[in-house]
Structures are given as structure tokens and as C-alpha cells.
Design an enzyme around this catalytic site. Structure first.
Site: not given
Ligand code: CMC
Length: 434
Positions: A309, A369
């Protein structure tokens, strides 16, 4: 007590500006930069508002490191366990938990606003049957502004509240009709003897040929899911509603803009992605370890949907509640029901991922989710309706935030500035000289 300020120095000219530091009730201190442009001539640059408070608000507080979410100061866990969605609507809109009489009045008002104007059905009929229910919803909610515009004075708090009641009351009917139209089923009228979530199930699933009996567990589960999604402070769709509404636009049109923003896969579409992922895992016949390895592989774009998240870096408090709800529903479903396998995969996948160093190191936990999609499926709600469910629940948050903005003296029309990166001034060259 000395006033807390920060001083910003322009290292080129030596000019300085002293800016006030604002103290929130909870959360990070906030620098008031309103004088910055006037005194030093600078704008600030913050794409996506990652470090910018776009408004002050007393509605919802969340702390991503602590995994805390509160509506009007009440922890989400207590509200999910003890309250009802309609009481939470009253709380979000009016600021405090209502007395028994106040809540009875509120429920009665909402119940008596659930019908749609007879003309509204013709908006549905203008859409193709295969239109996505979210597209239909954006159109129909926007169209409501044509029904409630001329007699709406948005500077009158009472009239604003009436708009809020109308939106909360009519949204289940609008949402269910989007589905019914898509399926070629006749529109059901709301029933005043049913509670909010019960009525939604009835609007969705009752057929004229049979008596519809509401399943109390499903109605309760739906009510809890609605509570969990009711507000989430200044996210993309809420900020959209505020920005659209800041020009004093009609609130129904502003909420339609919020629905459009929510539709994006980066916002409201994640539970749909979770169900698609679980289905792919089921159909592939490959081990869960295979999928977890893929999620860890930086050369593979596959991610575990429903994990991680942007704000919650410890855990998503809503996920805990929804996991328990999923377990309760699963225990009640007959064995070998069509969704059992997806539930099993979800639970097993969560276990495998939570024991994996990659997920542990990065604080990647299931988010809200991860289980909501499978719960919706077990209620008979199809994947195309998932974001619609989110929009229905979030309507109270949007309209509460809009109402708060409209009564805030500091409110100005939203007008972000920019860091211009285009061409310098140049002269027009006639077509035959280019
Ligand atoms: N599966 C695998 N690796 C992940 C995932 C995942 N779901 N989420 C984050 N990572 C890794 C990412 O590759 C990164 O690794 P590294 O540090 O080695 O580069 C690290 O964890 C940090 O990730 P980030 O992308 O910088 O984190 P973020 O805060 O930008 O992204 C997110 C948050 C929700 C977009 C992401 O976790 C994601 O794409 N999750 C899957 C989609 C999802 O479930 N979205 C719903 C969010 S809740 C909706 C709401 O509250 O309304």
C-alpha cells in the site's frame, strides 16, 4: 510559547522568508507556504501531492506507519464491529455519533430518498447493454445534476445536507440499476422495510417471479465492507470531488467526477485485479511458490495484487477486518461452492508470501482489496461491479468532504501552479515559410 516557524533562505539572493508551522491534532506538522510566492516569488513543486496538504480536514485520520484509520476520531475496528453503515454516514457527515433519535431521523430521511425520478430510467436506456457499470454510473450520477440544480443553493448548509442525503440514499438504486440494465433484468424499486445493505441486495438480485429473502450474513458483511470504504482522507477521487466542487459546481456533477477518478485501475480497480490473479493461479495449475517467485523477479512485471500500500507501510487495518469477514463467510458456504478454490488460494498465498523474506523486508502485507473481491463473488456480485461497490460506499466520504470544503472560509477555487518546461516566446511563421 514561542511560535514555531521555519526560515527559508534563497541561497542566490540571500532573501529570507519566515513561514509558520501549523500543528495538526495528529500527524506531521505542516509548513504554511501561502506567503512564499508573494515574498520570494517561488512556487513549490510536488507532483502527485506527495508532501502537500491540499486542505485542512476534521473527517478522517490515517497513519500509514502505525496502521491506523479513524473516522471523526473513532477507530475503524470499533466502527466495523459495533456500528452500521448508516450510522457511520451520519457520523462522517455530521461529526459526532448520533443519539438514538437522531439516528432514527437520519435513517428515515435516507430511506425516503431512495427512489429515482421516473425520467432517470431513460438515461440507462440510452446506454449500450454491454456498457461497463462504472461508465453508466458516471453518466447517471452526473445527470442527477439536471434534476437538482435550479432549486439548489450550495451556500445554504441545509440544502447542501439535502443533496448529501439524496446522494447516499439513491446510490444503491443507481448502482443496482447499472447492473440490472447490463444483465437485461427489470429495474427493482427500493423497499422501505429493508435496511440500507439489505435493500441493496434486494435491488440487485430480486426477480419479479419470486419472493426475495435477504441473507443476514451477506447483508452484515456488505455493511461492514461499506463502512471500511466510506472514507480515506484526501485520495485521488476525494481530491477530484473537492477540486471540481471548489468552483461551486453542482455537487452531483462533482461526485460524478469522483466516480470517474475512482474507476482507474490504480485507485478503485485493485480488487478486480486480485480476483483475476487468483483465477489465473487456479487455472495455471502451477504452485504458489512459482507465483511468489514471479512477484519477486524484477524482470517480470507480475506483482502480487492486493499486497502492499502507498500509505500503510505496517499493515492495512481494513485488511485484518475483511480477512475475518472472509473466513466467516467461507465457513458458512457449502463445501465445493464455486468460490471455495479462490478463497483457499487467497489464504494459502497470504501464508506463503508472509513467510517470505522479500515481502517481510519490504513490509508488504495484504491490503483491503485482497479479500473483498472474493467476498463480493460469494455474494453473487460480478467482477464488473466491484468498483461500483467502492463508489457506492465512498459517496458519503466524497459528499462529507465536499460539504466540509463548502463551509470552510479558507476555501478558494482550486488552481494549482506549474513548472513550465515548454518553448520560450517565439514568433508565428506563416505556413508557406515553414
Ligand atoms: N508484489 C511484489 N512486490 C511488490 C508489491 C507487490 N504487490 N508491492 C510492492 N512491491 C515491491 C516493489 O517492487 C518495491 O521493491 P524494491 O524496493 O525492491 O524496488 C517495494 O516493494 C516497494 O514498492 P513500491 O512500488 O515503491 O511501493 P508503492 O508504495 O509505490 O506502491 C502499491 C504501493 C499499492 C502501488 C504497490 O504495493 C502495488 O502495486 N500493489 C499491488 C496493487 C494493489 O494491491 N493495489 C491496491 C492498493 S490499496 C487500494 C486503496 O487503499 O484504495
Amino acid at each position: 510559547m514561542t511560535k514555531h516557524t521555519v526560515t527559508l533562505t534563497d541561497n542566490l539572493t540571500g532573501k529570507q522568508v519566515e513561514l509558520d508551522v501549523l500543528d495538526p491534532v495528529m500527524g506531521p506538522k505542516t509548513i504554511d507556504i501561502r506567503r512564499l510566492h508573494k515574498e520570494l516569488g517561488f512556487f513549490t513543486y510536488d507532483p502527485g501531492y506527495l508532501a502537500t496538504a491540499s486542505c485542512s480536514s476534521a473527517i478522517t485520520y490515517l497513519d500509514g506507519d502505525e496502521g491506523t484509520l479513524m473516522y471523526r476520531g473513532y477507530p475503524i475496528e470499533q466502527l466495523a464491529e459495533k456500528s452500521t453503515f448508516l450510522e457511520v454516514c451520519n457520523l462522517l457527515l455530521n461529526g459526532d455519533l448520533p443519539t438514538k433519535e437522531e439516528q432514527e431521523d437520519f435513517s428515515s430521511i435516507i430511506t425516503h430518498h431512495t427512489m429515482l425520478h421516473d425520467q432517470v430510467q431513460y438515461f440507462y436506456r440510452g446506454f449500450r447493454r454491454d456498457a461497463h457499470p462504472m461508465a453508466t454510473m458516471v453518466g447517471v450520477v452526473g445527470a442527477l445534476s439536471a434534476f437538482y440544480h435550479d432549486d439548489l443553493d450550495i451556500h445554504d448548509p441545509e440544502q447542501r445536507m439535502r443533496s448529501a442525503h439524496r446522494l447516499i440514499a439513491k446510490m444503491p438504486t443507481i448502482a443496482a440499476w447499472s447492473y440490472r440494465y447490463h444483465m437485461g433484468l427489470p429495474f427493482n424499486q427500493p423497499r422501505n422495510n429493508l435496511k440500507y445493505s439489505e435493500d441493496f441486495l434486494h435491488l440487485m438480485f430480486a426477480v419479479p417471479t419470486e419472493e426475495y429473502v435477504v441473507d443476514p450474513l451477506m447483508a452484515k458483511a456488505l455493511d461492514v465492507i461499506f463502512i471500511l470504504h466510506a472514507d480515506h482522507e484526501q485520495n485521488a477521487s476525494t481530491s477530484t470531488v473537492r477540486l471540481a466542487g471548489s468552483s461551486e459546481a453542482n455537487p452531483f456533477a462533482a461526485v460524478a467526477a469522483g466516480i470517474a477518478s475512482l474507476w482507474g485501475p490504480a485507485h478503485g480497480g485493485a480488487n478486480e485485479a486480485v480476483v483475476n490473479m487468483l483465477t489465473s493461479i487456479k487455472d495455471s495449475g502451477k504452485s504458489l511458490e512459482h507465483w511468489v517467485e514471479r512477484a519477486k523477479d524484477k524482470d517480470d512485471h507480475f506483482r502480487l495484487m492486493g499486497f502492499g500500500h502507498r500509505v500503510y507501510k505496517n499493515y492495512d487495518p481494513r485488511a485484518k477486518i475483511i480477512r475475518e469477514l472472509a473466513n466467516e463467510i467461507l465457513d458458512r458456504l457449502p463445501p465445493n461452492n464455486p468460490h471455495q478454490k479462490l478463497f483457499d488460494i487467497a489464504r494459502e498465498l497470504e501464508k506463503v508470501a508472509l513467510e517470505d523474506e522479500y515481502f517481510k523486508e519490504r513490509n508488504l502485507y495484504p491490503n483491503v482489496d485482497f479479500y473483498s473481491g472474493v467476498i463480493f463473488l460469494s455474494m453473487g456480485i460480478p467482477v464488473s461491479m466491484f468498483t461500483v461497490m467502492f463508489a457506492l460506499a465512498r459517496t458519503v466520504g466524497w459528499i462529507s468532504q465536499w460539504n466540509e470544503m463548502m463551509s470552510d472560509d479558507a476555501n478558494r477555487i482550486g488552481r494549482p501552479r506549474q513548472l513550465y518546461t515548454g518553448a520560450m516566446k517565439r514568433d508565428y511563421v506563416p505556413l508557406d515559410k515553414r
